[in-house]
Enzyme design. Structure first.
Site, short mmCIF file in Angstrom:
data_model
loop_
_atom_site.label_atom_id
_atom_site.label_comp_id
_atom_site.label_asym_id
_atom_site.label_seq_id
_atom_site.Cartn_x
_atom_site.Cartn_y
_atom_site.Cartn_z
CB SER A 12 -0.84 -0.06 1.27
OG SER A 12 -1.31 1.21 1.66
CE1 TYR B 250 -4.80 -1.88 5.10
CE2 TYR B 250 -3.50 0.08 4.59
CZ TYR B 250 -4.26 -1.00 4.16
OH TYR B 250 -4.48 -1.21 2.82
#
Ligand code: NDP
Length: 256
Positions: free
Chosen positions: A146, A159
């Site tokens: 990401s 995350y």
């Protein structure tokens, strides 16, 4: 050079392949001739994805129910895939989840939820496919990171930790398994229109506009735009590419 990107005769497991980026990557693999295993928890969603991809490409596709937080289920997923298709050549560690809070507000169980899905799950899947890939003389593992593999964010502690970890996991596996002809790479998507980011838009007011203005190409990405990079990294074209983290982000990661 002919058929450099062909995946004919290859078997690909795509975790979280029943929707969003995973489904687009699964479609990409099938479009290049691979047999596909779609692995996720929601059986109805998986059955729909299996049917869609079979119809669209006439590919051999199966769905397997798996919760990546459970090691036993991961082993069973790999067994089922091998029973169905005989071997595994490609693993796409795509499944992921997020819980957005300020760091001080997370319960330990929430931290574990994100880390065990995004990072531990990816590692255990790689471990579980390794014997089959080694026996087949090689393979490709593609981990989905990401922009949070690179950048920090206030509501991203677990995350971002999981996605930063994915890049280091990629490098470690790439080095460890290079002698087995297993290439391990990561794709780092920018902001892509999926269920995950529909939720993010609800939780983070103004996100829609901020992403558009912060992304050099001036728009969100679509899941299908991840398929090309995944096909490349899964194919013979990437036999000498290992340990890299490839942004597919409309320029997000290179803009000051
Ligand atoms: P979605 O929410 O659409 O997809 C997430 C997928 O993961 C679903 O298929 C879900 O299936 C599966 N999944 C979640 N938890 C588990 C679990 N415990 N066990 C098995 N499967 C699970 O999100 P995206 O398509 O957006 O995300 C895909 C990947 O891309 C994720 O790793 C995400 O972090 C990453 N990413 C996404 C970006 C974006 O902008 N959309 C940007 C950067 C990275 P089910 O619920 O059926 O289990």
């Amino acid at each position: 050079m002919k058929d450099l990107f062909s995946l004919a005769g290859k078997v690909a497991i795509v975790t979280g392949g029943n929707g969003g980026i995973g489904k687009a990557i699964a479609r990409g693999m099938a479009s290049m001739g691979a047999d596909v295993v779609i692995a996720a928890r929601n059986e109805a969603k998986t059955a729909q994805a299996v049917e869609d991809i079979r119809k669209e490409f006439g590919a051999r596709v199966i769905g397997v129910k798996v919760d990546l937080r459970e090691e036993g289920q991961i082993k069973a997923m790999v067994r089922e895939a091998v029973e169905a298709f005989g071997h595994i050549d490609i693993l796409v560690n795509n499944a992921g989840t997020n819980i957005r809070k300020m760091p001080q507000d997370y319960a330990p169980a929430e931290w574990d939820e994100v880390l065990s899905t995004n990072l531990r799950g990816a590692f255990l899947c790689a471990q579980a496919v390794y014997p089959s890939m080694k026996a087949a003389g090689g393979g490709k593992i593609i981990n989905i990171g990401s922009m949070t593999s690179i950048f920090g964010g206030a509501k991203l502690a677990p995350y971002g930790t999981s996605k930063g970890g994915i890049v280091q996991l990629t490098r470690s596996l790439a080095v460890a398994w290079a002698p087995d002809n297993i290439q391990v790479n990561a794709i780092l998507p920018g902001w892509i229109n999926t269920d995950l980011t529909r939720q993010a838009r609800k939780e983070l007011p103004g996100l829609e506009e901020r992403v558009v203005s912060r992304t050099p190409v001036g728009r969100w990405g679509e899941p299908e735009e991840l398929a090309g990079a995944a096909i490349f990294l899964a194919s013979r074209a990437a036999d000498f590419v290992t340990g890299v983290a490839l942004p597919v982000d409309g320029g997000f990661s290179v803009m000051l």
